[in-house]
Design a protein around this motif. Structure first.
Motif, short mmCIF file in Angstrom:
data_model
loop_
_atom_site.label_atom_id
_atom_site.label_comp_id
_atom_site.label_asym_id
_atom_site.label_seq_id
_atom_site.Cartn_x
_atom_site.Cartn_y
_atom_site.Cartn_z
N HIS A 92 19.01 -16.75 59.55
CA HIS A 92 18.60 -15.68 60.52
C HIS A 92 19.71 -15.52 61.27
CE1 HIS A 92 16.29 -13.30 63.13
NE2 HIS A 92 16.83 -13.87 64.02
N TYR A 93 20.08 -16.62 61.99
CA TYR A 93 21.16 -16.56 63.13
C TYR A 93 22.46 -16.18 62.63
CZ TYR A 93 17.35 -17.83 66.45
OH TYR A 93 16.55 -17.52 67.35
N ILE A 94 23.06 -16.61 61.50
CA ILE A 94 24.13 -16.21 60.97
C ILE A 94 24.24 -14.87 60.66
CG2 ILE A 94 25.67 -16.43 58.66
CD1 ILE A 94 25.11 -19.30 58.78
N GLY A 95 23.16 -14.29 59.93
CA GLY A 95 22.90 -12.86 59.69
C GLY A 95 22.99 -11.92 60.86
N MET A 96 22.40 -12.59 62.09
CA MET A 96 22.45 -11.86 63.35
C MET A 96 23.77 -11.75 63.87
SD MET A 96 19.35 -10.99 63.92
CE MET A 96 19.44 -10.34 65.61
N ARG A 97 24.76 -12.67 63.55
CA ARG A 97 25.97 -12.74 63.99
C ARG A 97 26.79 -11.22 63.37
NH1 ARG A 97 29.33 -17.89 64.11
NH2 ARG A 97 30.79 -16.34 65.08
N ALA A 98 26.12 -11.01 62.13
CA ALA A 98 26.97 -10.00 61.55
C ALA A 98 26.72 -8.46 62.34
CB ALA A 98 26.37 -10.01 60.21
N GLY A 108 13.09 -25.25 56.03
CA GLY A 108 12.95 -24.55 57.54
C GLY A 108 14.31 -24.37 58.21
N LEU A 109 14.92 -25.18 57.92
CA LEU A 109 16.45 -25.14 58.53
C LEU A 109 17.42 -23.86 57.89
CD1 LEU A 109 17.55 -28.75 59.40
CD2 LEU A 109 16.96 -26.99 61.01
N GLY A 110 16.90 -23.96 56.61
CA GLY A 110 17.68 -22.79 55.72
C GLY A 110 17.08 -21.53 56.40
N ILE A 111 16.01 -21.35 56.59
CA ILE A 111 15.54 -19.92 57.24
C ILE A 111 16.13 -19.63 58.57
CG2 ILE A 111 13.36 -18.71 57.91
CD1 ILE A 111 11.89 -20.69 55.81
N VAL A 112 15.98 -20.79 59.34
CA VAL A 112 16.47 -20.37 60.66
C VAL A 112 18.24 -20.23 60.72
CG1 VAL A 112 16.94 -21.67 62.93
CG2 VAL A 112 14.82 -21.78 61.81
N THR A 113 19.04 -21.06 59.89
CA THR A 113 20.26 -20.71 59.86
C THR A 113 20.69 -19.32 59.23
OG1 THR A 113 20.52 -23.17 59.57
CG2 THR A 113 22.49 -21.87 58.94
N GLY A 150 17.76 -16.17 48.22
CA GLY A 150 18.01 -14.83 48.30
C GLY A 150 16.82 -13.91 48.64
N GLY A 151 15.52 -14.48 48.38
CA GLY A 151 14.46 -13.62 49.15
C GLY A 151 14.34 -13.69 50.61
N ILE A 152 14.63 -14.99 51.15
CA ILE A 152 14.73 -15.16 52.45
C ILE A 152 15.67 -14.00 53.27
CG2 ILE A 152 15.25 -16.69 54.49
CD1 ILE A 152 14.34 -18.80 52.61
N TRP A 153 16.86 -14.05 52.47
CA TRP A 153 17.89 -13.29 53.10
C TRP A 153 17.19 -11.68 52.93
CZ3 TRP A 153 20.55 -9.13 50.74
CH2 TRP A 153 21.50 -8.43 51.38
N SER A 154 16.80 -11.35 51.73
CA SER A 154 16.21 -9.84 51.55
C SER A 154 15.21 -9.44 52.61
CB SER A 154 15.62 -9.78 50.30
OG SER A 154 16.67 -10.02 49.24
N MET A 155 14.27 -10.42 52.77
CA MET A 155 13.32 -10.10 53.93
C MET A 155 14.08 -9.81 55.15
SD MET A 155 11.94 -11.87 56.68
CE MET A 155 11.13 -10.53 57.81
N HIS A 156 15.08 -10.88 55.72
CA HIS A 156 15.84 -10.62 56.85
C HIS A 156 16.56 -9.45 57.01
CE1 HIS A 156 18.47 -11.48 60.27
NE2 HIS A 156 19.43 -11.02 59.49
N PHE A 157 17.33 -8.96 55.84
CA PHE A 157 17.93 -7.57 55.72
C PHE A 157 17.11 -6.24 55.81
CE2 PHE A 157 20.36 -4.12 53.73
CZ PHE A 157 21.51 -4.25 54.58
N VAL A 158 15.77 -6.39 55.09
CA VAL A 158 14.75 -5.47 55.20
C VAL A 158 14.09 -5.34 56.47
CG1 VAL A 158 12.53 -4.58 54.31
CG2 VAL A 158 14.20 -5.40 52.86
#
Length: 387
Positions: free
Chosen positions: A121-127, A114-119, A52-60
């Motif tokens: 990011h790019y799924i989030g970018m597809r949004a 590491g794959l969790g971080i990358v995956t 959840g923190g990785i996603w929060s960083m990406h979202f912010v």
């Protein structure tokens, strides 16, 4: 299209990543001292905090992005990105605790994180949708993936080499910087192309800056709550000592209630003095405290990476010593090395068993109550048992 970032929100995104990394790594440490059900719950909490923190960083970080056109975010891909992040990082954290800690296991665990971080990011970018199209450069994908995977492997190695607060803190800072570096490196190789016809998008109820601060604050609060669940509770028998009292008073047992008509005490039988083996105690850690267990009560000792597990019947305890240090400490007593990963207290050996071409000692405690005996140790074990 050219784009820029809000510096304050960029700093906030990095701090969110560091806080989430510290929470996840802290929750995932010292799990050997917990029973299996509590261990699984703690790993799930660590995965939620870290993923959840990785996603929060990406979202912010995305809210810090400033584009000359309006964009929107699709709900399904946004939700998928956070779920994938939690799942894959959870698998990475779980893999460290699935067996004896080895370098290859550290590498696999770091690769999964590491794959969790990358995956994510790019799924989030597809949004991203609205008034632009998004293109990714192959160099950016490779470079950001390499940063995420190699740094995550180093993080796992640092965090689990020694489970001290300093080591976990250093690993958390490194992982937080890794998550942020991966994100902004990937963004540097990302192109935003305007569409031919602009689409009118409804104005958000909350401005991006305020929304980013709300997400960052929520991430800090959630991480703080998770960390509170990991605080050690007072052990049974722990009593608060009065101010100025000796430290030993905190461990004193409560005074028993005196009956109104106590029975006449019987004279106590003289007690034999314990021998040296009874006096020997080995340390084990639980709930943030260090306890001591008499060696005579230990049935078997199993190596667990750089540490060991002490079996006391069906109970097991996490010992911060390596098996070589334990073997040196109990030398000359009833303990015998049966395998590179096992020491056995022969006083508790119930049976000598052969299964096909394998040999075991039946001892209360370890899995299936069977302790392996390697071929090189079979003659010594047989001699010690009088076989």
């Amino acid at each position: 299209m050219l784009f820029s970032y809000d510096p304050m929100l960029v700093v906030a995104s990095v701090l969110v990543a560091i806080m989430a990394s510290f929470t996840g790594l802290r929750l995932a440490g010292d799990l050997s001292a917990l029973p299996a059900p509590a261990r699984r719950i703690r790993i799930a909490e660590a995965a939620c905090a870290l993923g959840g923190g990785i996603w929060s960083m990406h979202f912010v970080g995305m809210l810090a992005l400033r584009l000359p056109v309006s964009i929107s975010y699709e709900a399904l891909n946004t939700l998928s990105s956070v779920l994938v992040s939690i799942l894959i990082t959870g698998l990475g954290l779980s893999f460290v605790h699935m067996g004896e800690r080895r370098l290859w296991r550290t590498a696999v665990s770091g690769t999964l994180i590491g794959l969790g971080i990358v995956t994510m990011h790019y799924i989030g970018m597809r949004a991203i949708g609205g008034n632009c199209l998004v293109e990714y450069g192959p160099a950016g994908i490779l470079l950001s993936s390499g940063i995420a995977i190699l740094s995550s492997i180093a993080v796992v190695q640092i965090a689990y080499r020694r489970r001290t607060l300093l080591q976990v803190s250093l690993a958390a800072v490194l992982l937080g910087i890794t998550i942020s570096s991966m994100h902004y490196t990937a963004m540097a190789f990302t192109r935003f192309i305007p569409v031919s016809e602009l689409v009118g998008l409804a104005q958000p109820m909350i401005q991006d800056g305020y929304l980013a601060l709300i997400v960052a604050l929520a991430a800090f609060v959630v991480c703080g709550l998770f960390l509170l669940t990991a605080l050690p509770l007072p052990a049974a028998g722990w009593i608060a000592a009065p101010a100025g009292a000796p430290i030993a008073a905190a461990f004193a047992a409560p005074e028993p209630q005196v009956a109104s008509k106590p029975a006449a005490p019987k004279p106590a039988a003289p007690r034999a003095q314990p021998d040296a083996a009874d006096k020997l105690r080995l340390p084990y850690e639980q709930g943030g405290l260090t306890f001591f267990l008499e060696a005579a009560r230990i049935t078997a000792i199993q190596a667990e990476g750089h540490y060991t597990r002490l079996y006391e019947g069906q109970e097991s305890h996490f010992c911060p010593w390596s098996i070589s240090k334990v073997e040196e400490t109990v030398a000359g007593r009833n303990f015998l090395r049966t395998h590179r990963s096992f020491l056995v207290n022969l006083e508790h050996a119930r049976a000598f068993q052969r299964k096909h071409d394998k040999v075991f000692l039946v001892v209360p405690g370890p899995e299936d109550n069977l302790v392996p005996v390697s071929r090189g140790h079979v003659p010594e074990v047989r001699k010690a048992l009088g076989l």
